[in-house]
Write an enzyme that holds these catalytic residues in place. Sequence first.
Site, PDB file in Angstrom:
ATOM      1  N   GLU A 668       0.763  -1.230  -0.064  1.00 21.43           N
ATOM      2  CA  GLU A 668      -0.160   0.099   0.081  1.00 21.43           C
ATOM      3  C   GLU A 668       1.028   1.217  -0.089  1.00 21.43           C
ATOM      4  OE1 GLU A 668      -3.649   0.248   0.499  1.00 21.43           O
ATOM      5  OE2 GLU A 668      -3.282  -1.864  -0.509  1.00 21.43           O
ATOM      6  N   ASP A 679      -4.415  -4.222   6.478  1.00 24.80           N
ATOM      7  CA  ASP A 679      -4.897  -4.162   5.114  1.00 24.80           C
ATOM      8  C   ASP A 679      -5.405  -5.773   4.853  1.00 24.80           C
ATOM      9  OD1 ASP A 679      -4.895  -3.521   2.264  1.00 24.80           O
ATOM     10  OD2 ASP A 679      -3.643  -4.967   1.990  1.00 24.80           O
ATOM     11  N   LYS A 683      -9.107  -7.255   4.080  1.00 23.56           N
ATOM     12  CA  LYS A 683      -9.808  -8.084   3.087  1.00 23.56           C
ATOM     13  C   LYS A 683     -10.529  -9.370   3.437  1.00 23.56           C
ATOM     14  CE  LYS A 683      -5.770  -6.800  -0.002  1.00 23.56           C
ATOM     15  NZ  LYS A 683      -4.291  -7.270  -0.151  1.00 23.56           N
TER      16      LYS A 683
END
Length: 819
Positions: A668, A679, A683
């Site tokens: 990222e 992150d 997800k």
Amino acid sequence: MKVMKFGGSSLADAERYLMVKDITLQTHLQTGAAVVLSAPKGVTNALSLLVDLAIAGKDYQELFEKLSMTLNGIVNELAIKLPGFDDQRLLAYIDELLTELHHNLEGIRLIHCSPDAVTAKILSLGEYVSVNIFSGVISALGHDNLIIDPVRYVLAEGDYLDSIADVAVSKARFDDVPTGKGTMLIMPGFVAANDKGEKVTLGRNGSDYSAAILAACIDSDCCEIWTDVDGVYNADPNQVEGAVLLDKLTYQEAMELSYFGAKVLHPKTIGPIAQHHIPCLIRNTLNPSAPGTLISNEPSEVWTSVKGISHLSDITMFNVAGPGMKGMVGMASRVFEVISNGNISISLITQSSSEYSISFCIHSKDANRALALLEEAFKLELANQLLEPIEMRQELAIVTLVGDGMRKVKGLAAKFFSSLAQARVNIVAIAQGSSERSISAVIESHKAREAVKVVHQNFFSNLHTIDAFLVGCGTVGSELLSQISRQQKQLLNRNISLKVYGIANSRALLLRPGGIELENGWRDQLGQSKQTLSLPVLEEFVQENSLVNPVIIDCTTSTQVADQYLDMMQAGFHVVTPNKKANTKGMDFYAALRETAQKTRRQFLYETTVGAGLPVIDNLQKLIYAGDELVRFEGILSGSLSFIFGKLEEGLSLSEATRIAREKGYTEPDPRDDLSGMDVARKLLIMARESGLQRELQDIEIESILPDDFDDSGSVQTFLDNLVTLDPVYQELLQRAQQEGKVLRYVGTIEQGQCKVGIQAVDSKHPLYVVKDGENALAIHSHYYQPIPFVIRGYGAGAAVTAAGVFADVLRTMPWKQE
Ligand code: ADP
Ligand code: ASP
Ligand code: MG
């Protein structure tokens, strides 16, 4: 003898008069020509405006002088270009007419009104100037010509400003007019006289009608209407990209198309030519070699059920309703009598089957008058509440589909209305002509152009449009733009027109009405742009440019942008994004996103939020729709962590591996999002929610790569520098694992409703043992997929695959993909 009519668009300047001279003389020498002319371009509009200004008591001098310059300018230029052209006589003639006009306007200004008889005289000035100029041109070349004054020849009845010709009586008056190759006849269009011999006009744009009247009166074998387009198209070629030229139309089709707004031909034109079976050709003065469109009794050999689409704007709809209407005989006829006595023409009528209401449409210019007439006529019924207050809805348009073949084909109306729905158009009323040759929908006028565009696309072309706006042009965004730029041509070959109309970053917004040139320069132009991104600005742009399939692509990681998705869909945009923020906010917002997408018939697509370019979401959704259920999930969901942990095995330190991953664009923008596990947690949350679990971000158990006591503050650079302190920790962890024949993996799991992300040491038998170097692997254990799970594996990081995934989502916004 042929009648040849030239509209204002063919008479814009001296050059055009000479072109018209060439075209008419050629025909005249072969068959004899009777030429009907409009005023020079813009002149009737200017005259009409002058009357309005005078009525309002406003200063009109500037416009008056402009008009005088236009008319004199044409004469002066012709004098230069054409030897023998008698400019002096014409300048004196124009001067005489303008002096009289000025006198009339002053009178109007004093009394604040212009009687229709006076207005008719004023409006027709341009036509008289036009024929005199043209006669001068023909005379200068030594050809005999005769100006026919319609006041003497064409009898009409009705309104001073919108009369109908009596062709039979007029025809008899033409007995003494010489026809043939000897003398070219030249007649001003738009004008006639009533039975008192007063000058009247045939309605705006009425010169086409004059040509048809003349053709009938002199038994012409053909009536040619010369204009500025190659013929009649299946939609206005100046408004609809890809409009197709029609070779032939029947009189009825031409009538319906023009009645419902195809300005290329005045609807009254059809009456005389159809009655006298005179073929009519629409041709282009600027392209005389084009064959044009033939309007006759002959149907086209190219059979299509639908011939064209047109729209009428400036429409007002009236609704007369109330308990007094029910079963009351003659109510409809009373309503229409009132309107007809007011000399107001009705474009469309619908009546509810309960007879409880009658709705009809008229031109907005007559709306207030019609309301006053109705209120006066139904004074008693209104007072006694037998009628509800008369409803008047303004700013409407009528969109109409026309074709002789429509009555033979089923499902056209359904397709028409679903096209309107696709353009998110509200239908106010519908009507089908009893001939089944037309279907009309009354809609809000600000949506008319979009509606015509979409209906045209669905009926006549296979071209699908995607009108994209990119927000965020970092790594993924810029890569997406290059991919789009490379593919645009190929897509067009497959009938997909994908254009990027807007690009925005956090500082500026670049908008281009024709679409942004993506090959180069956009970044500089964006840098120079003074505009900033806001939804209302995008909405206005979409409206102004009649974009029918707008898509916002959010390639930022911003929560602020994600917060606006609901508003974006409400405003008519599809939303495509690799940004995980929206889908990982509270469950309420997650549900609202889906609900809004459904209600607004917009797409919300986020395939790349999990597994980047891998088809994860789509497959998972399909399994769930098919009744499958998630039993267990495990996966390496982060390409960057997959890369970093692979590099650890190769002997690189955590900080080195992270630095390389970032350089390669695998992480990222801020690698802390990856290393914190946040992150991956997002997800995993999306996977959980897509599988039907109601979970919040705080329900995910996160084992961060960064220990609690690690200082992760400061800039990205400071963070990367500090990361070195963790290198020995991970070296040791890896060594321990390796001693047991294992490797380290950062894994997300869902098991019995528990969601967890963290480091796992896996041995060589574990399916995730081999997954590294940026690969993702997702193992979905479900009722259908067991004991061997459904595995999706492949590169799950990097700008190219992510952008390609976003690109695929963008293509899914195409209407036929939604069906
Ligand atoms: P003229 O001045 O020659 O009378 P108009 O402006 O009245 O010309 O009519 C020509 C225009 O009609 C074209 O420029 C076009 O924009 C418009 N138009 C609307 N619908 C159609 C259609 N279906 N086919 C062709 N032209 C159309
Ligand atoms: N000059 C008139 C108008 O502009 C008539 C025409 O052009 O057909 O309305
Ligand atoms: Mg016209």
